[in-house]
Design an enzyme around this catalytic site. Sequence first.
Site: not given
Length: 199
Positions: A46, A19, A139
């Site tokens: 992401h 991310s 995540d």
Amino acid sequence: MQPIEPVPGRFEVVAVASSAGGIHGLATVLGALDAELPVPVLVVQHLDPRHRTVIAEVLDRRTELDVKLAEDHEQIGPGMVYIAPPDRHLLVRPGGWLALTDSELVHFVRPSADLLFESVAGAYGPQAIACVLTGTGRDGAMGVDAVKSRGGTVIVQDPATAEFKGMPEAAVGTGTVDFVLPLEEIAAVISGLVEAKRQ
């Protein structure tokens, strides 16, 4: 194209999640992998869904592997990097077929590393490698648990070397991680694992 039949005892896929700070992390890992890598690499990074992404083009210039945005119903192949498009979950089915979905956000994100890792665990079991790089949030933690529970191998960037520690720390906190490594050492371990299984 015929579905790929997994060979017992071999790693068949690498799934990577990142991310915040992930473009540098992905460029470092992918850039150190050989063009002849005998397995495909699936990536969840992401991305802001409001903008057209150029991540595939950026990473393609940093690695000898071929990099592209994943497509629905696409069959994966060795030496290729497939990146989840913005705002779509990336899953892999048995036989090496990709699926893109716009189902609900998971931990406030889409694409979700957890969903990718869980699908990899289901499709490949002990033949899967999951890798978590820099990023905020949690995540990937549930996903690495799934990969490990099916006999796969889990690699996490050492949180001390990560630009953003959230995702690596959450993954390490599961207690199901095989390797915790500085960013610069991850590619060598991935290569060693997939090559060792082919001797």
